[in-house]
Scaffold this active site. Structure first.
Site, short mmCIF file in Angstrom:
data_model
loop_
_atom_site.label_atom_id
_atom_site.label_comp_id
_atom_site.label_asym_id
_atom_site.label_seq_id
_atom_site.Cartn_x
_atom_site.Cartn_y
_atom_site.Cartn_z
N CYS A 167 43.30 51.76 56.76
CA CYS A 167 44.50 50.98 56.50
C CYS A 167 45.73 51.88 56.73
O CYS A 167 45.67 53.09 56.58
CB CYS A 167 44.49 50.46 55.08
SG CYS A 167 45.95 49.47 54.68
N ASP A 169 48.27 52.10 54.95
CA ASP A 169 48.84 52.52 53.67
C ASP A 169 48.96 54.05 53.59
O ASP A 169 48.00 54.76 53.90
CB ASP A 169 47.90 52.00 52.56
CG ASP A 169 48.52 52.10 51.19
OD1 ASP A 169 48.89 53.22 50.80
OD2 ASP A 169 48.64 51.07 50.52
N HIS A 236 40.42 50.30 51.12
CA HIS A 236 40.79 51.02 49.89
C HIS A 236 40.99 50.08 48.71
O HIS A 236 41.16 48.88 48.87
CB HIS A 236 42.05 51.87 50.12
CG HIS A 236 43.28 51.09 50.45
ND1 HIS A 236 44.30 50.87 49.55
CD2 HIS A 236 43.66 50.47 51.59
CE1 HIS A 236 45.24 50.14 50.13
NE2 HIS A 236 44.89 49.89 51.36
N CYS A 247 44.76 46.99 48.33
CA CYS A 247 45.32 46.86 49.69
C CYS A 247 46.28 45.67 49.74
O CYS A 247 45.87 44.53 49.55
CB CYS A 247 44.18 46.67 50.69
SG CYS A 247 44.78 46.67 52.38
#
Ligand code: ZN
Length: 506
Positions: A167, A169, A236, A247
């Protein structure tokens, strides 16, 4: 200074003594999933690489400090007012704390409209970024020089390439260097997308390139050797606050995040099997990350390479279970845990164990991650204090693969703004909150890599970068006109550890 010497900086970085046990979402004090004796006693696991942990702590501390000293320095600069030697004083502060002077001309104009904080802020962020990339690149050259290469392990486990998608992030930004402890390698590819929704077609092209290289060059294994291409997806979750800090692309719904990543993995695998017929086999692996503790969970494939959301090894549990064992016992227990999970029944039931190389790779990843679990215990008291977003800049394009530190940047991989609009918008939304609401602009660093072996590629990449920059400026024209968006353009040769080359945006 040799790594074996005690490092005052690493101790300063360690905030463990000040850490209070965080509350879970339900208000109860959290119990650490790996080290239950926190906060009274830190745990020490026999398989943890303490020397490397100290080295990484110094690294994270020095890289983050470059960014985090910017605002305090700017506050001091703003407080200098219209003193006679303002420019000299401001530059002295910058050189002393940030390691570079401010850009020429900006300070000289301060007497007209006051100090131009947004411009100084953005230029300092981009300087910190360039310095950070250089610092990491030196480390990468060192890794290569030390022959700490991943290649031998991978080929030994029966893989000729590993392609990881995670991801976007920022909490996953330290995935290779910190969380999985995988050194730089030509066989390792990395991409990130909001919600781990990676581009299946791009990866099929990458698979083709890897297979062609084996066929033409016999690198890293010959085409008849039976090694496989491994595609990994990392989703995650947050163990402390699963409903809010998971997420964002999946509304913090862990099941949705897992399913989405698994679905793409299966599409990739079936896509290749359908298009290239028999023998075109790939392996897939699904990894979950708890962004509060950096403990991973690995979903173990069965003998056909199939995965299940309900068949996985949790490394926090494994850390706890093997704590107190000596290194050999702990290693054995990890191999047993991987073998035992294949016998699970019910929804997680599969057909047998994965091949021997896959089991060895999983064991290596789990053992590497034990060090990271303890790293978070040593330096942050078990849980990261920045539970949510705390990124310092937005990274656009191919990203800064060398710069692997948690929460340093929000990364949107994109080739065109149209395609990457969703990822960009999520990032801008995060930074409106992090920066714009505090009166600071959003620093966006666009970076693309080129292949110096291909004539004209660098020039074409620069044109692409300028096109992307113009489209971003058009999309966020409101922020731009308010002086709340700063762009920076750079290109880099494909080879890991190549220097950043700043390029004009128009
Ligand atoms: Zn996410």
């Amino acid at each position: 200074m040799p790594d074996s010497m005690p490092m005052p900086m690493a101790r300063q970085f360690s905030q463990a003594v000040h850490v209070q046990v965080p509350q879970q979402a339900d208000g109860k004090p959290a119990v650490h999933p790996a080290c239950a004796s926190l906060p009274a006693h830190q745990c020490h696991h026999a398989l943890v690489n303490k020397t490397e942990n100290d080295r990484l702590a110094r690294f994270e501390s020095s890289i983050k400090r470059r960014f985090d000293e910017i605002v305090p320095v700017l506050k001091e600069v703003a407080a200098l007012g219209a003193s006679r030697d303002f420019t000299e004083q401001a530059n002295r502060l910058a050189e002393q704390h940030l390691g570079h002077p401010f850009p020429e001309g900006v300070l000289e104009r301060s007497w007209i409209h006051g100090v131009d904080v947004p411009t100084l802020y953005s230029s300092s962020i981009f300087s910190a970024l360039a310095a950070g990339v250089e610092q990491f690149s030196q480390r990468i050259h060192q890794e290569v020089a030390d022959a700490q290469s991943l290649d031998a392990l991978l080929v030994d486990c029966g893989f000729h390439a590993i392609n990881v998608s995670a991801c976007a992030d920022g909490r996953l930004k330290g995935l290779f260097t910190y969380i999985l402890r995988l050194p730089a390698s030509d066989l390792l590819r990395y991409s990130t997308f909001a919600g781990t929704l990676f581009d299946v077609e791009d990866d099929i092209l990458d698979w083709q390139a890897a297979e062609l290289r084996r066929f033409r060059e016999g690198y890293p294994s010959t085409s008849d050797s039976g090694t496989r291409y491994l595609k990994v997806a990392v989703y995650h979750r947050s163990s402390l606050d699963p409903m809010h800090q998971g997420c964002a692309a999946h509304q913090s719904n862990e099941k949705l995040a897992m399913e989405a990543a698994l679905e793409r993995l299966q599409q990739f695998r079936h896509g290749i099997e359908n298009a290239f017929c028999c023998g075109a086999s790939t392996d897939i692996l699904l990894i979950g990350l708890d962004t509060d503790t950096d403990a991973i969970r690995i979903h173990v494939p069965d003998s056909h390479g199939d995965l299940s959301l309900f068949r996985s090894v949790d490394n926090a549990e494994l850390y706890k279970k093997t704590l107190g064992m000596n290194a050999d016992q702990a290693r054995l227990a990890i191999y047993e845990a991987i073998a035992n999970v294949s016998d699970v029944g019910g929804w997680g039931q599969g057909d047998g164990k994965p091949h021997d190389g896959m089991r060895r790779l999983i064991a290596n990843l789990l053992i590497n991650n034990l060090s990271q679990i303890e790293y978070v215990i040593e330096n942050f008291g078990g849980w990261y204090p920045d539970r949510g977003h705390g990124e310092r800049f937005m990274s656009i394009g191919d990203g800064f693969q060398e710069l692997q530190v948690r929460n340093l940047s929000y990364y949107a991989h994109l080739d065109t703004v149209e395609e990457g609009a969703a990822d960009l918008d999520v990032g801008v939304k995060i930074f409106r909150h992090l920066n714009v609401e505090q009166g600071l602009p959003i620093p966006m660093a666009i970076n693309y890599r080129y292949d110096a072996n291909v004539p004209g590629h660098r020039e074409r990449i620069i044109i692409k970068l300028q096109r992307v920059a113009a489209a971003i400026q058009a999309r966020y024209s409101d922020l731009l006109s308010e002086g709340m968006l700063y762009l920076h353009g750079s290109v880099q040769n494909q080879k890991l550890g190549s220097p950043l080359e700043e390029v004009p945006l128009t």
